[in-house]
Write a protein that holds these residues in place. Structure first.
Motif, PDB file in Angstrom:
ATOM      1  N   ALA A 180       4.029   5.763  -5.325  1.00 35.89           N
ATOM      2  CA  ALA A 180       4.062   5.790  -6.793  1.00 35.89           C
ATOM      3  C   ALA A 180       2.988   6.723  -7.360  1.00 35.89           C
ATOM      4  N   ALA A 181       1.811   6.721  -6.747  1.00 39.38           N
ATOM      5  CA  ALA A 181       0.719   7.574  -7.212  1.00 39.38           C
ATOM      6  C   ALA A 181       1.058   9.058  -7.033  1.00 39.38           C
ATOM      7  N   ARG A 182       1.884   9.371  -6.006  1.00 42.23           N
ATOM      8  CA  ARG A 182       2.302  10.753  -5.781  1.00 42.23           C
ATOM      9  C   ARG A 182       3.437  11.143  -6.720  1.00 42.23           C
ATOM     10  N   GLY A 183       3.975  10.152  -7.422  1.00 37.40           N
ATOM     11  CA  GLY A 183       5.109  10.428  -8.298  1.00 37.40           C
ATOM     12  C   GLY A 183       6.432  10.414  -7.579  1.00 37.40           C
ATOM     13  N   GLY A 184       6.470   9.762  -6.411  1.00 36.67           N
ATOM     14  CA  GLY A 184       7.722   9.771  -5.640  1.00 36.67           C
ATOM     15  C   GLY A 184       8.221   8.408  -5.501  1.00 36.67           C
ATOM     16  N   TYR A 193       0.840  -1.201   0.000  1.00 34.93           N
ATOM     17  CA  TYR A 193       0.000   0.000   0.000  1.00 34.93           C
ATOM     18  C   TYR A 193       0.877   1.254   0.000  1.00 34.93           C
ATOM     19  N   GLU A 194       1.900   1.253   0.866  1.00 38.44           N
ATOM     20  CA  GLU A 194       2.806   2.402   0.936  1.00 38.44           C
ATOM     21  C   GLU A 194       3.484   2.641  -0.419  1.00 38.44           C
ATOM     22  N   ARG A 195       3.957   1.591  -1.045  1.00 45.70           N
ATOM     23  CA  ARG A 195       4.598   1.724  -2.356  1.00 45.70           C
ATOM     24  C   ARG A 195       3.631   2.278  -3.396  1.00 45.70           C
ATOM     25  N   ALA A 196       2.377   1.800  -3.378  1.00 48.74           N
ATOM     26  CA  ALA A 196       1.375   2.273  -4.334  1.00 48.74           C
ATOM     27  C   ALA A 196       1.044   3.745  -4.121  1.00 48.74           C
TER      28      ALA A 196
END
Length: 135
Positions: free
Chosen positions: A131-135, A125-128
């Motif tokens: 990634a969604a924030r572009g970081g 979840y943290e990775r997703a």
């Protein structure tokens, strides 16, 4: 997840830590030192997955406020051992200990495999989110 975050935000902060100049970035190192005990700056940096220089800055912030203590490692005088100052331990435990107790209550009935799956899910979840924030 929003309900979990909302419930965590409603935990009342004891008066003493509320008076400290604590930023969100300070809570993770304090939690590691509270639950894992004193450690070197490098060990803390590895746990936090950040550069030792970043941890040194946070430790400096917290040391100036008297929240953390730094002492020389008797085994290697070049290393510094960091710990929560004994006088502030009850207040820091009051701030962070409730959350830890809740996690213990939630995770205790699970098997090791179930705990691993839960942690792996939170990390995914943290990775997703990252990634969604572009970081």
């Amino acid at each position: 997840m929003p309900r979990l975050v909302s419930a965590a935000k409603k935990i009342k902060v004891p008066a003493e830590p509320a008076s400290f100049d604590l930023a969100p970035r300070h809570l993770s190192p304090l939690a590691y030192l509270l639950f894992d005990g004193p450690m070197t700056v490098n060990a803390l940096a590895r746990r936090l997955e950040v550069a030792p220089a970043t941890v040194s800055l946070m430790v400096g912030d917290l040391s100036r406020q008297g929240i953390l203590e730094r002492r020389e490692d008797p085994a290697d005088r070049r290393r510094t051992i960091v710990s929560v100052a004994a006088g502030h331990l009850p207040a820091i435990n009051g701030r962070l200990g409730r959350g830890a107790g809740a996690w213990r209550t939630a995770l205790e009935p699970l098997t090791p495999a179930q705990r691993k799956m839960f942690i792996d899910t939170l990390l995914a979840y943290e990775r997703a989110v990252t990634a969604a924030r572009g970081g």
